[in-house]
Design an enzyme around this catalytic site. Structure first.
Site, mmCIF file in Angstrom:
data_model
loop_
_atom_site.group_PDB
_atom_site.id
_atom_site.type_symbol
_atom_site.label_atom_id
_atom_site.label_comp_id
_atom_site.label_asym_id
_atom_site.label_seq_id
_atom_site.Cartn_x
_atom_site.Cartn_y
_atom_site.Cartn_z
ATOM 1 N N GLU A 108 3.200 -30.598 -77.085
ATOM 2 C CA GLU A 108 3.010 -29.263 -77.681
ATOM 3 C C GLU A 108 3.613 -29.331 -79.074
ATOM 4 O OE1 GLU A 108 3.097 -26.304 -79.125
ATOM 5 O OE2 GLU A 108 4.499 -25.271 -77.782
ATOM 6 N N CYS B 211 5.702 -22.105 -82.720
ATOM 7 C CA CYS B 211 4.560 -23.012 -82.857
ATOM 8 C C CYS B 211 3.263 -22.226 -82.975
ATOM 9 C CB CYS B 211 4.516 -23.965 -81.680
ATOM 10 S SG CYS B 211 4.665 -23.134 -80.107
ATOM 11 N N GLU C 190 0.617 -25.869 -70.611
ATOM 12 C CA GLU C 190 1.787 -25.373 -69.901
ATOM 13 C C GLU C 190 1.525 -23.919 -69.535
ATOM 14 O OE1 GLU C 190 4.650 -27.008 -73.080
ATOM 15 O OE2 GLU C 190 5.685 -27.250 -71.159
ATOM 16 N N ASN D 153 13.549 -23.824 -81.225
ATOM 17 C CA ASN D 153 13.090 -22.455 -81.519
ATOM 18 C C ASN D 153 13.040 -21.558 -80.276
ATOM 19 O OD1 ASN D 153 10.952 -24.096 -80.675
ATOM 20 N ND2 ASN D 153 9.427 -22.824 -81.668
#
Ligand code: NAD
Length: 495
Positions: free
Chosen positions: A263, A297, A474, A165
């Site tokens: 993640e 996400c 992150e 994505n």
């Protein structure tokens, strides 16, 4: 050539010039493998190129190359690392037109979205270039008998499993801090979006990153991704993708006690109270769920509204959703394609199941095509109203342009609904009441909260999830933690 010229050429010929078709190992593109896989343009549902299907031996070579390069890189001065990473940012910008068109054709997103991704990838390298010479330890006071301090050391070879994505910016958000911290990299892009990682690896070398420091192997997750996850030479594994694959990767990494950042997506809420402006709420919800066709996400896939503003917000949002033009990403649509036929079928299955349960669809609800060409993998912008907390459309990540709406009466109820899934990535609160905004922000079980804006924040802030959204952070200064290990050193002051 400008992005426009490259795009026009592609739309005419169906081909992109000079795409790498081998892996990138030890500073060069390898010979293409005999085993190839087609890459599809989701906006046309047609194959446009082939790439090499990596085998275990390719991954083995890449890790060996990264291991040798890591020994040299940790000796390079922080100032020199900073200079090289700034060069990378400059080269990404100089090549932004080509990179962004490749990204559109490979992923299905719009050109504007891809251009934004390339700029944020360049910014990530700039940000971590600035960190490379500031990774200091601290001096610790143990009294006169000792001198004590800490140092931050690079962890060594790092593995990066990248989703489809955000192929460029997910690559950059792992690779930039890894290099800044003195680590080397082996990256595996998703099988539906292999190309930008290969081009970025070439640009990294052109910028002065030594051969072997960044390697990219393309192919199937179950083959070479798993090979990477099991390899004891990988000292940190950074994974972005689905919960089930993340759990699988964690299990494969566990016997080596490999460090892990996961993640894994979410079902993030936008909570709107009765004092919020319905126009602003509708606008926030629109961008929260329809950006990148909902394949994010951290998409705002649940709109949780006070009953007093429900009708006003849904009237505005429904009209805007109905007016969205979905078309090939190179033709300036409002919304681009879904990345693969498989993923389109998953979205459709979620929505069909909701229809089967008698869901109230305000708009959308089906697959569609680029109306100019009659081709491509697209899904209509969809809003499902008035859902119960246990409905699968509220609980499961759909990862498409599908918004689930829930309604509430009280603040406690809003908090309960917002925290009521197994995910905890981000949340957003719309209200004029500062006290309420802060109470709700503090009650959210997630990694990031924004107030009166959905996509507030930036790469300077840490990003990551709680619960099944994963662990580790992150971006921001905290993004360096995964790539450094702290050592304490104590000197006796005795004569
Ligand atoms: P996935 O988790 O299977 O793939 C993500 C990455 O993992 C890809 O690079 C893939 O090649 C790799 N991979 C797959 N199997 C592997 C294995 N056994 N070992 C090591 N690596 C492996 O995701 P998907 O199938 O492409 O998408 C499924 C769902 O994942 C989506 O519906 C969505 O909900 C979620 N997703 C989330 C994100 C995110 O940003 N968190 C990104 C993509 C997909």
């Amino acid at each position: 050539m400008t992005a426009h010229d490259i795009a026009q050429d592609y739309l005419k010929t169906g081909r992109l010039a000079a795409l790498p078709d081998g892996h990138f190992i030890d500073g060069k593109t390898t010979q293409p493998s005999n085993r190839k896989m087609e890459s599809f343009d989701p906006g046309r549902a047609e194959a446009f190129a082939e790439f090499s299907l990596g085998e275990e031996t390719d991954m083995d070579l890449a890790i060996a190359s990264a291991e040798t390069a890591a020994r040299h890189w940790r000796q390079v001065t922080p100032g020199e690392r900073c200079r090289i990473l700034n060069n990378v940012a400059r080269l990404f910008r100089e090549n932004a037109d080509r990179l962004s068109v490749i990204e559109v054709v490979d992923s299905g997103k719009t050109l504007a979205e891809a251009q934004g991704d390339i700029q944020s990838s360049a910014r990530l390298f700039e940000y971590y270039a600035g960190a490379a010479d500031k990774l200091d330890g601290r001096s610790v006071n143990l009294g006169p008998a000792y001198t004590a301090f800490t140092v931050r050391e690079p962890v060594g070879v790092t593995g990066h499993i990248i989703p489809w994505n955000y192929p460029t910016s997910t690559f950059a958000r792992g690779v930039a801090p890894a290099l800044a911290a003195g680590c080397s990299v082996v990256a595996k892009p998703a099988e539906t979006t292999p190309f930008t990682a290969l081009v970025m690896a070439e640009l990294l070398c052109e910028a002065g990153v030594p051969a072997g420091l960044v390697n990219v192997v393309t192919g199937l997750g179950a083959d070479i991704g798993a090979r990477m996850a099991r390899d004891p030479r990988i000292k940190q594994l950074t994974f972005t993708g689905s919960v089930s694959t993340g759990i699988n990767v964690a299990q494969m990494a566990a016997p080596n006690v490999t460090r892990l950042t996961l993640e894994l997506g979410g079902k993030s809420p936008l909570i709107a109270f009765s004092d919020a402006d319905p126009e602003k709420v509708a606008d926030g919800a629109y961008w929260a769920i329809f950006s990148n066709s909902g394949q994010i996400c951290s998409a705002g896939s649940r709109l949780i509204m006070h009953k007093a503003i429900r009708d006003d917000v849904l009237a505005i949002l429904g009209e805007r959703a109905k007016s969205i033009r979905t078309a090939h990403g190179l033709t300036a649509p409002d919304m681009g394609a879904i990345n693969s036929e498989l993923h389109l079928s998953r979205i459709k299955a979620h929505v069909e199941a909701a229809k089967g349960r008698g869901a109230h669809l305000l708009t959308g609800g089906d697959v569609t095509v680029d109306t100019d060409t009659g081709k491509g993998w697209f899904f209509q912008p969809t809003v499902i109203a008035d859902l119960e907390p246990d409905d699968p459309a509220v609980q499961e990540e759909i990862f498409g342009p599908v918004l689930s709406v829930q309604n509430f009466d009280t603040e406690d109820e809003a908090i309960q609904l917002a925290n009521g899934t197994e995910f905890g990535l981000i949340a957003s609160v719309y209200t004029q009441d500062v006290g309420r905004a802060m109470r709700v922000a503090s009650a959210m079980d997630c990694g990031q909260v924004s107030i009166n804006d959905y996509w507030a924040g930036g790469l300077e802030l840490p990003f990551g999830g709680n619960k099944k959204s994963g662990y580790g952070r992150e971006k921001g200064w905290e993004g360096l933690d995964a790539y450094t290990k702290v050592k304490s050193i104590t000197i006796s002051n005795a004569s």
